[in-house]
Design an enzyme around this catalytic site. Sequence first.
Site, PDB file in Angstrom:
ATOM      1  N   ARG A   1      53.109  15.752   3.619  1.00 28.95           N
ATOM      2  CA  ARG A   1      51.982  16.306   4.131  1.00 28.95           C
ATOM      3  C   ARG A   1      50.955  17.919   3.157  1.00 28.95           C
ATOM      4  O   ARG A   1      50.228  17.550   2.701  1.00 28.95           O
ATOM      5  CB  ARG A   1      52.139  16.676   6.396  1.00 28.95           C
ATOM      6  CG  ARG A   1      50.455  17.248   6.179  1.00 28.95           C
ATOM      7  CD  ARG A   1      49.421  16.193   6.398  1.00 28.95           C
ATOM      8  NE  ARG A   1      48.862  16.676   7.112  1.00 28.95           N
ATOM      9  CZ  ARG A   1      47.352  15.500   7.010  1.00 28.95           C
ATOM     10  NH1 ARG A   1      47.043  15.380   6.746  1.00 28.95           N
ATOM     11  NH2 ARG A   1      46.840  16.127   7.777  1.00 28.95           N
TER      12      ARG A   1
ATOM     13  N   ASP B   1      38.975  13.764  13.799  1.00 28.28           N
ATOM     14  CA  ASP B   1      39.294  13.478  12.193  1.00 28.28           C
ATOM     15  C   ASP B   1      40.664  12.239  12.558  1.00 28.28           C
ATOM     16  O   ASP B   1      41.128  12.342  13.392  1.00 28.28           O
ATOM     17  CB  ASP B   1      40.407  14.728  12.121  1.00 28.28           C
ATOM     18  CG  ASP B   1      41.407  14.720  10.338  1.00 28.28           C
ATOM     19  OD1 ASP B   1      41.389  14.333   9.748  1.00 28.28           O
ATOM     20  OD2 ASP B   1      42.733  15.050  11.495  1.00 28.28           O
TER      21      ASP B   1
ATOM     22  N   SER C   1      37.845  10.768   8.168  1.00 32.83           N
ATOM     23  CA  SER C   1      38.501  11.073   7.383  1.00 32.83           C
ATOM     24  C   SER C   1      38.619  11.117   5.915  1.00 32.83           C
ATOM     25  O   SER C   1      37.971  10.075   5.678  1.00 32.83           O
ATOM     26  CB  SER C   1      39.799   9.848   7.920  1.00 32.83           C
ATOM     27  OG  SER C   1      40.801  10.218   7.796  1.00 32.83           O
ATOM     28  N   ASN C   2      40.173  11.551   4.909  1.00 31.69           N
ATOM     29  CA  ASN C   2      40.190  11.400   4.051  1.00 31.69           C
ATOM     30  C   ASN C   2      40.576  10.421   3.556  1.00 31.69           C
ATOM     31  O   ASN C   2      40.430   9.224   2.612  1.00 31.69           O
ATOM     32  CB  ASN C   2      41.583  12.715   3.874  1.00 31.69           C
ATOM     33  CG  ASN C   2      40.345  13.534   3.696  1.00 31.69           C
ATOM     34  OD1 ASN C   2      39.704  14.191   3.638  1.00 31.69           O
ATOM     35  ND2 ASN C   2      42.053  14.746   3.635  1.00 31.69           N
TER      36      ASN C   2
ATOM     37  N   TYR D   1      44.143  11.927   9.923  1.00 29.97           N
ATOM     38  CA  TYR D   1      45.755  12.048  10.127  1.00 29.97           C
ATOM     39  C   TYR D   1      46.551  13.478  10.850  1.00 29.97           C
ATOM     40  O   TYR D   1      45.280  14.122  10.614  1.00 29.97           O
ATOM     41  CB  TYR D   1      46.020  12.057   8.917  1.00 29.97           C
ATOM     42  CG  TYR D   1      45.309  10.436   8.261  1.00 29.97           C
ATOM     43  CD1 TYR D   1      46.711   9.481   8.944  1.00 29.97           C
ATOM     44  CD2 TYR D   1      44.736  10.449   7.810  1.00 29.97           C
ATOM     45  CE1 TYR D   1      46.895   8.347   8.401  1.00 29.97           C
ATOM     46  CE2 TYR D   1      44.368   8.691   7.042  1.00 29.97           C
ATOM     47  CZ  TYR D   1      45.301   8.271   7.405  1.00 29.97           C
ATOM     48  OH  TYR D   1      45.247   7.555   6.537  1.00 29.97           O
TER      49      TYR D   1
END
Length: 229
Positions: A46, A15, A122-123, A17
Amino acid sequence: MPPPHLSGISACVFDAYGTLFDVASAAEACRDQLGEHWRAVADTWRAKQLSYTWLRSLMGRYVDFWQVTGDALDFALAARRINDPSLRARLMDCYLSLRPYSEVAQVLQRLRKAGKRTAILSNGSPRMLASAVQSAGLDDYFDAVFSVDAIKIYKPDPRVYRLAIDGLGVPAGAISFQSSNAWDAHAAQACGLHAVWCNRTGQIPERLPEPPEIEIDSLTDLPAIVGAA
Ligand code: LAC
């Protein structure tokens, strides 16, 4: 107790972040303007960023992570009664060059030296991820960077984890997936990957199905866990 071990791992997927990059470092870099509010802004930013990914996925209203990140920042600034377009622009700019955690480069080096493949899942939008990787000096450390933007749905949809399995062309059981976001680790484990929860901040375990196989407090021990020490 012997240290935990995963056998048969050929690829380590991370991942981005919170796991490789410190998301709070953007607000921290603007401390001179945010003052004592920097931590509250970082935390709300966040939390909203993640909840907007979940909500938009459920609503079927995907926009990329750059827009979600901007929307979440707008909420976080408004929550502190801050209305300053140039500060907003500066914070977004800082999000493109987040600080990597101190052990990251060395861990990646060791994994690669031992012949493990490495990737990000990741997003983040492709542009955000490319920028974060480059500014952290990690360009040479990844075989692949997978973004949910390819399928336009966010984690923890199971199709996201398939991106890494299919993209690397290795069985799910040969992948260890590292995330500091416990829910992300649960979701990866539910898709057959080996999940390593990098619990950097001493969070209590989630009450979700498929608990991650392994919990560590930084990535430092990862090479030993996957046989790359
Ligand atoms: C990511 C978020 C979940 O990088 O941290 O996908």
